[in-house]
Design an enzyme around this catalytic site. Sequence first.
Site, PDB file in Angstrom:
ATOM      1  CE1 TYR A 114      47.910  -6.599 -12.041  1.00 11.75           C
ATOM      2  CE2 TYR A 114      49.213  -8.611 -12.061  1.00 11.75           C
ATOM      3  CZ  TYR A 114      48.137  -7.883 -12.516  1.00 11.75           C
ATOM      4  OH  TYR A 114      47.300  -8.405 -13.445  1.00 11.75           O
ATOM      5  CD  GLU A 210      63.253 -27.842 -27.565  1.00 10.06           C
ATOM      6  OE1 GLU A 210      64.106 -28.452 -28.217  1.00 10.06           O
ATOM      7  OE2 GLU A 210      62.438 -27.063 -28.075  1.00 10.06           O
ATOM      8  CG  ASP A 262      62.349 -30.192 -30.622  1.00 11.71           C
ATOM      9  OD1 ASP A 262      62.449 -31.317 -30.088  1.00 11.71           O
ATOM     10  OD2 ASP A 262      61.374 -29.429 -30.459  1.00 11.71           O
TER      11      ASP A 262
END
Lengths: 382, 643
Positions: A114, A210, A262
């Site tokens: 910004y 995770e 996973d």
Amino acid sequence: MAAKKPTDSRGAARSALSERTDAQTRKGIVELGARVVRQSLAETDPFVDVPLRSLSNTSFNARKRLLEMGDSTQRRNLFNTAQARKFMQTVLLSKGCKDLIEAGKTLSLRGMYYMSLHTIPGTREKTFEGQEESDGILEDIEVALEALRENLHLFAKKRGTMVGPITVRDNGDEIDCRRMGTGGYAIPSICEPGVVEFGKCDAKFVLHVEKDTVWSRFNEDRFWEKHNCILTEGSGQPPRGVRRLLWRLHHELKLPIYCLLDCDPWGHYIFSVIKQGSINLAFESSRLAIPDAKFLGIRAEDYERCELTDDVKIELNDRDIERAKQIAGYPWFVDKKPWQKEIQRMLRNGFKMEVESLITKDISYVTEEYVPARLKARDWLE
Amino acid sequence: MPTLVSSKDADVSDAKATAGKQPESRKPRGSTAEEMASGQREIAVSEFFAKNRHLLGFDNPRKALLTTVKEAVDNSLDACEEAGILPEITVEIGQKSETRFRVTIRDNGPGIVRRQIEHVFGRLLYGSKFHRLKMSRGQQGIGISAAGMYGLMTTGQPVVIVSKTGKQQPAHEVILKMDTSKNRADIVKETEHAEMDELFPQGHGTQVTIELEARYQKGRQSVDEYLEQTAIANPHACFAFIAPDATRLEFQRSVKELPPEAKEIKPHPRGIELGTLIQMIERTECRAIGSFLQEEFCRVSPSVTRAICDHAKVKNTTTIGRIGHAEAEAIFKAIQVVKIMAPPTDCLVPMGTKALLSGLLRGVRAEFFSASMRPADVYRGNPFQIEVGLAYGGELPKEEPARILRFANRVPLLYQQSACCSWKSVIDTNWRAYGLSQSRDSAPEGGLVVMIHMVSAWVPFTSESKEAIADYDEIRKEMKLALQEAGRKLGIYLKRRARMRHETDRRDIFERYIGEISKACEGITGTPAKKVFDALTRLAKTKTEQADQDLDDEGNVVEKKLEQDDNVVILAERIGAAEQAEAPTDLIPEVRPTKVSRPAAAKPKTPKRSTPPAAPAQTPTVPAPFRVKERKAPEGGLFEEGK
């Protein structure tokens, strides 16, 4: 326990170090700007050299077991239509960082975006089309100046949580990670010595999971208390702060790192990044990568070993299959038979599984049976 | 009068033979030669064509309407030009019922003398143009009478003709009904009017009204398209068209001189066939074969005559009566061998590149126009000449294949495009060499109009309805050469345009960022932004000037050539008009005030049109902005920079 050290001493401890790096970083920026000015006034085509952050300029150092960045650089010329915009952005953000350093303040990446965002006078074009554009250029500046993000007084969005038998001092405030309730300690974006210091630690190892949902399961079951470990989470691909913290826990406190991710190409890649480093941040591998990290699960064989139901299967799509083959071909996996077998087995299965799939057995199956059993059997992938 | 002879059955002899062999109980099938003779009689041409009207272009109601208008307008233009009058033609189509239309065509031509009216409009193959070799739109003298005949056959309504030959002359109104069996017309009613200024303000002209079964539809192959293209090929004529829905379309004149009159020529010996030669020998008034050759043909000098006669082994003083079939054939063969000069070409009046360009400018809203004209050439002894025009870009649709406008002696050809020699020449040409895309065996693509015009004293049409030019090698070759010449100029233009665009984009990009960079540099090093800005601006200039230089050196030669070429017109304000219609991208600023960061080279990408947005190309009620030889766009188009 949570006694505070006096403010002035923590300020003094940091400032000497940071003043030195600040001066160095500032010097780098000024040099970059002066070179552009010099080239401009001499009326030669101005340029900035940026080391290449791509797979082609990344190599695997087998001895150090990490990804390293090569020497290739990309010359960014102003008078090249394809590079002019990036050149402008590089100069613009360099100036922003210099202003930050001089003001002695820090900003988030978004804040920096910004700060440098405006419409180019006389046009409808903006200096940046989105934060991704500015983030990429900032990484370029880091590499070009050989300065870290924190040296540029920038930090990323906070992501990642920690809990366990350890006391840390964050910016002088002592935090007991044994008493963090359900939320845990939010791992800051900057985990450098001087900002985060380790205190008393009773942990024997680190279990990194995770996602937040799995982490909450472990925290509620007080897994870290029972097994005397630190429990961390990185909201998917762990940000630099989490990786730096894990690196320091491993190297400074000599704690082994176990990962519970996973069973899919995404999980495998997360492990690869933790262990060897990422292509994008290869220049920081030596301070982020943990070559000794271990992959605890979920394993492709768990569907049968844990007698899971068909409900947990998630079909592999074409992209997954392609990605899996790509990962299997990475030089740091290619010679590892167990990993090759693991990926082959997943491909043969034709489905992926999330850590949460173990919840179908029992709410606490993963914390009370699965992980303890794996650890006991020393059953993991390196 | 030419007639066709037939017997009802072609196999007369067969019938007889079989009749003899089969003495069956059945009545013998054949008739005797005598009996058959009673059935053999002359067929009037008009009867033949009444039955075979598709040969003349009356296959279907829609085409019938177009052919009617076309035949009448062609005749009017021919008449006006022959009389030296700038043509003013009005076409009015009124709808009587769903399938019945009333077509009125009025011109300001010389008029037709009273006694010829029934012949011109009432007989097929009656006319002034068949027996001479002179360039004109009409050739056979079939068209307008056939239209009248078609009208009569489909509606039973006679043709109404009003004609006035001069100020002091009365106007004759004649109502004609054609008798197809006699190839003659009966006068139904005849009136004489003293003055008809409302129809013929100039005191002379002809009006013909035909009622017919038809269908009116706009679009391709319509009356509208025909008039639009006729206007392109006849910039010296003005047209008014009143459609069935009473909308009025006008095409103003854009050239004020009549094209020069075409000269009549004698046939060239090479263009003659043996049968025609024998016929000419039979009919000639010359007494010796030598004088016959010299008198009746062009380009036959005494020495050529001698050469022909020597070769044919006849004396050039042989009386014409003693030239039999064998001698004629020998002469015919000699003609093919002996060297004879090509026919004179002053019988050809091409439009000329200037008129062609102004015609295209009037009808096509493109940005680039080029024209080229080939020298005259000969096919089968007939002189002909090819000229072409190309129009590119501007408001032409970018994605469609090129539109091909075909003309023969200034008459647009709207049907049977793929059978036409001009179509084949367009396909044969390699347009990719000029920067256009083109798939195999098809026309080029993207905002292009190709105009091909063939002029000849005898245009070889593939049929009587005059829809396609026959594919002679000589003609196709000339067409291709002309297309290549005009195409090369388009290629130069397109290349230049692409380069200018690229350079403009380049400079735009640099200049856009220089301000930002110099400000940031001041923030980092403290060097005044102005200093860096000026240096970088100079640098940007030299960087892109290098490209400008190329334009000046190699590019400028090209540019001067294009801009000074009389056969090229570039309308800068229309450049990329088709793209402008789409939304501008974000990179293009909407308003660009003259700022420090934008030095003098401010070039608005959106064209500021000084002219009001004209009507689409199909309905140019207002004459399209007409600018031949205007080389610079008034408000800084692409081509001003770099100079």
